[in-house]
Design a protein around this motif. Structure first.
Motif, mmCIF file in Angstrom:
data_model
loop_
_atom_site.group_PDB
_atom_site.id
_atom_site.type_symbol
_atom_site.label_atom_id
_atom_site.label_comp_id
_atom_site.label_asym_id
_atom_site.label_seq_id
_atom_site.Cartn_x
_atom_site.Cartn_y
_atom_site.Cartn_z
ATOM 1 N N SER A 36 0.836 -1.203 0.000
ATOM 2 C CA SER A 36 0.000 0.000 0.000
ATOM 3 C C SER A 36 0.878 1.262 0.000
ATOM 4 O O SER A 36 0.561 2.238 -0.677
ATOM 5 C CB SER A 36 -0.908 -0.021 1.222
ATOM 6 N N THR A 70 -3.665 -10.186 1.070
ATOM 7 C CA THR A 70 -3.804 -8.729 1.079
ATOM 8 C C THR A 70 -3.007 -8.099 -0.051
ATOM 9 O O THR A 70 -3.477 -7.184 -0.724
ATOM 10 C CB THR A 70 -3.363 -8.157 2.439
ATOM 11 N N GLY B 89 -7.353 -5.348 6.034
ATOM 12 C CA GLY B 89 -7.513 -5.937 4.698
ATOM 13 C C GLY B 89 -8.678 -5.336 3.936
ATOM 14 O O GLY B 89 -8.616 -5.141 2.720
ATOM 15 N N LEU B 92 -7.899 -1.682 2.835
ATOM 16 C CA LEU B 92 -6.910 -1.611 1.763
ATOM 17 C C LEU B 92 -7.513 -1.799 0.376
ATOM 18 O O LEU B 92 -6.961 -1.304 -0.612
ATOM 19 C CB LEU B 92 -5.792 -2.633 2.001
ATOM 20 N N VAL B 93 -8.633 -2.482 0.281
ATOM 21 C CA VAL B 93 -9.269 -2.648 -1.033
ATOM 22 C C VAL B 93 -9.795 -1.301 -1.523
ATOM 23 O O VAL B 93 -9.446 -0.832 -2.612
ATOM 24 C CB VAL B 93 -10.407 -3.685 -0.994
ATOM 25 N N LEU B 95 -9.130 1.685 -0.359
ATOM 26 C CA LEU B 95 -8.067 2.695 -0.416
ATOM 27 C C LEU B 95 -7.214 2.525 -1.674
ATOM 28 O O LEU B 95 -6.931 3.507 -2.379
ATOM 29 C CB LEU B 95 -7.193 2.601 0.845
ATOM 30 N N SER B 96 -6.803 1.289 -1.979
ATOM 31 C CA SER B 96 -5.975 1.048 -3.169
ATOM 32 C C SER B 96 -6.735 1.431 -4.434
ATOM 33 O O SER B 96 -6.169 2.016 -5.372
ATOM 34 C CB SER B 96 -5.565 -0.428 -3.259
ATOM 35 N N ASN B 328 -1.555 5.238 3.503
ATOM 36 C CA ASN B 328 -1.733 3.835 3.885
ATOM 37 C C ASN B 328 -2.951 3.712 4.795
ATOM 38 O O ASN B 328 -3.399 4.692 5.383
ATOM 39 C CB ASN B 328 -0.476 3.348 4.621
ATOM 40 N N ALA B 329 -3.466 2.496 4.908
ATOM 41 C CA ALA B 329 -4.573 2.255 5.830
ATOM 42 C C ALA B 329 -4.060 2.345 7.264
ATOM 43 O O ALA B 329 -2.948 1.908 7.555
ATOM 44 C CB ALA B 329 -5.164 0.877 5.573
#
Ligand SMILES: [Zn+2]
Lengths: 238, 338
Positions: A36, A70, B89, B92-93, B95-96, B328-329
């Motif tokens: 990330s 992830t 997790g 992050l989906v 956010l990405s 970042n998360a």
């Protein structure tokens, strides 16, 4: 035609752009920093230095797995969003095939491994025939000791490739017909992903869009495994 | 002045959500893909299962949000996305995806605190609401009493020292075999019960602004166990009503106390438990007695949604608080943190 490739299946983050048959740029960072934090700054940086605008990309290629759950989703979400905006096709390539692609044209059998935690690895077996990568054994998750046993009992010469090689290096070095390539070949490379993706795209194999491509995990989530075991026990009346 | 269009993405727990807003407070679309059914068999949200569902659905949810808002991606002025708190997790989906959207569209990216999103749901519903005011944030993961000093400026007055209020509801519901999620089920059953049937403890903790729900939870679990041991009948409706009353009384009284002591005449409720009917009634009743105006979002904006994220993100955006591609998360992001 430009392909942008993204691989976040293992610890290394790797991105590259291939234009027709020319590799324009590749960027690999193999540190513990999260995907990330690494992935988007790397894409931004690499394209910037290479004078490529993201809107010039024609095809997005992404490692679809198996690998870090992830990690795969970070790469996949990124690929989907880029493809969504510009309505691009997405080509998915599995992680073990990408690693095998690092060993382009070698005459030994190739076994790619990625860490699947504890003593398990994700594994695929390949060889090059007439300049083409041929699958010998489909991607699977196996015990490392069983894999070493199987390879050492075969009458073939094997190259073991992938980050996980270093986790089991001591064991692997003891086996005569197993060979470990140099560090440059043991990391997932987006350049290798680009070439495989270009090949598939031209043959129209494994071409998706942002709505229908998804990571290949091979393994169920722990909660699902436990739930199924519980249901099985109940059905068996125990 | 030109309209500002916000595209917002939320995936911190078990809903995949995308919304489009105009000028921060007007919803053009608010699409929520909930996974509640999927997680029921596990008795709670399974992070890996949630994350897998988010990545499958996110593009379809985005497209639906754009279609309903009748805009294209090029009409957007900035992108807002939840980067914490929540399940790593799952966060992050979204956010990405949002980061790559912002990069490809060449639009500013604004990371949003999920809890600040819940508070901002009130701005969407109450067009004249402006800071400062007191907010009581109650959900499955959070119980906070907060002073909203300005848009995006918060001071935490009190928080739970153990379980979140919504978590206590879920656990009691599970102990009685009522299913998941527990809050709405308890709320429904409590309507047929007697709230004075069982005298559960209220934890006022020396009159400060902090909360504690573990004592109430244990007391309710002990009550249920004792009844079972003695083979006595449990009146589920009475347990629900009495338990809920104890929780709601503490929440309401503390919020009123904070407003009075800090000199505010508005309290805004936020979070999933803000949809609890007993909480709304109790705090509204106490508000009337004390000349404090009680506001809460409609049910659809109490649960997790992206419209609230878009609203909070809009105020971050116009105040110049934007993020770069390294965002970042932050699973344990605190309210007010940047
Ligand atoms: Zn929430």
């Amino acid at each position: 035609m430009k392909i942008l490739a993204i691989d976040t299946s293992s610890m290394a983050t790797s991105v590259a752009v291939l234009e027709d048959n020319k590799l324009i740029c590749e960027y690999i960072i193999n540190t513990k920093k999260t995907h990330s934090q690494k992935l988007m700054p790397m894409i931004e940086n690499m394209l910037n230095i290479s004078d490529i605008n993201i809107n010039e990309v024609d095809v997005v290629a992404v490692c679809e797995g198996p690998g870090s759950f992830t990690g795969l989703r970070i790469g996949m979400a990124t690929a989907k969003a880029i493809a969504h905006v510009n309505k691009l096709p997405i080509v998915g390539i599995n992680s073990v095939e990408i690693l095998a692609g690092n060993m382009n044209l070698c005459d030994k059998n190739i076994c790619s491994i990625l860490d699947a935690q504890r003593t398990k690895v994700y594994m695929g077996q390949y060889k090059f025939e007439n300049n083409e990568l041929i699958e010998i054994k489909n991607v699977d998750v196996v015990e490392i000791d069983e894999l070493i046993e199987e390879l050492s009992n075969s009458n073939e010469e094997w190259i073991l490739v992938g980050e996980a090689v270093y986790k089991y290096e001591d064991k692997l070095r003891l086996v005569d017909n197993i060979h470990i390539p140099a560090a440059s070949h043991n990391v997932s490379k987006a350049s290798s992903l680009c070439s495989l993706a270009m090949n598939k795209y031209n043959k129209n194999i494994g071409v998706y869009d942002c709505y229908n491509i998804n990571p290949i995990y091979i393994r169920k989530s722990q909660a699902e495994v436990e739930y199924e075991e519980k249901m099985k026990r109940l059905n068996d009346g125990k | 002045m030109k309209d500002i269009i916000t595209l917002a993405v939320e995936s911190s727990c078990d809903e995949t959500a995308v919304a489009v807003l105009k000028n921060g407070r007007e919803i053009l679309s608010n699409i929520i893909n909930t996974q509640i059914e999927l997680h029921k068999k596990f008795g709670g949200v399974v992070p890996e299962v949630a994350s897998r569902k988010h990545i499958e659905n996110i593009d379809a949810v985005l497209e639906e949000a754009l279609t309903e808002a009748n805009i294209t991606l090029n009409d957007i002025d900035h992108i807002a996305v939840t980067y914490g708190p929540g399940l790593a997790g799952a966060l992050l989906v979204g956010l990405s995806h949002a980061k790559a959207l912002a990069f490809t569209l060449n639009k500013p990216l604004v990371g949003v605190n999920h809890i600040e999103g819940h508070v901002s749901a009130n701005y969407i519903e109450h067009k004249d609401l402006k800071p400062p005011f007191i907010t009581l944030i109650v959900s499955g993961g959070h119980t906070h009493l907060v002073e909203v000093k300005d848009y995006g400026e918060y001071e935490i007055l009190g928080r739970t020292r153990d379980d979140a209020s919504g978590e206590a509801f879920d656990k009691i519901a599970r102990a009685m075999g009522l299913g998941y999620p527990g809050g709405p089920i308890i709320d429904r059953l409590a309507k047929q019960g007697n709230k004075n049937a069982i005298d559960f403890p209220r934890a006022f903790l020396d009159d400060g602004y902090d909360f504690s729900f573990s004592g109430l939870k244990s007391s309710a679990l002990n009550y249920l166990n004792a009844k079972k041991m003695k083979n006595e009948e449990i009146v589920v409706e009475d347990v629900c009503a009495s338990f809920q009353e104890a929780a709601v009384e503490v929440l309401s009284k503390k919020a009123i106390k904070a407003a009075k002591e800090k000199g505010y005449d508005i309290i805004a409720l936020a979070g999933g438990v803000a949809s609890n009917s007993a909480l709304r009634e109790k705090i509204t009743e106490l508000g009337k007695e004390n000349n404090i105006d009680i506001k809460y979002p409609p049910l659809i904006l109490c649960t997790d949604n992206a419209a609230m994220i878009g609203c909070a993100g809009y105020y971050n955006f116009i105040n110049g608080r934007i993020h770069d591609m390294s965002l970042n998360a932050v699973p344990n992001l605190k309210i007010g943190d940047r």
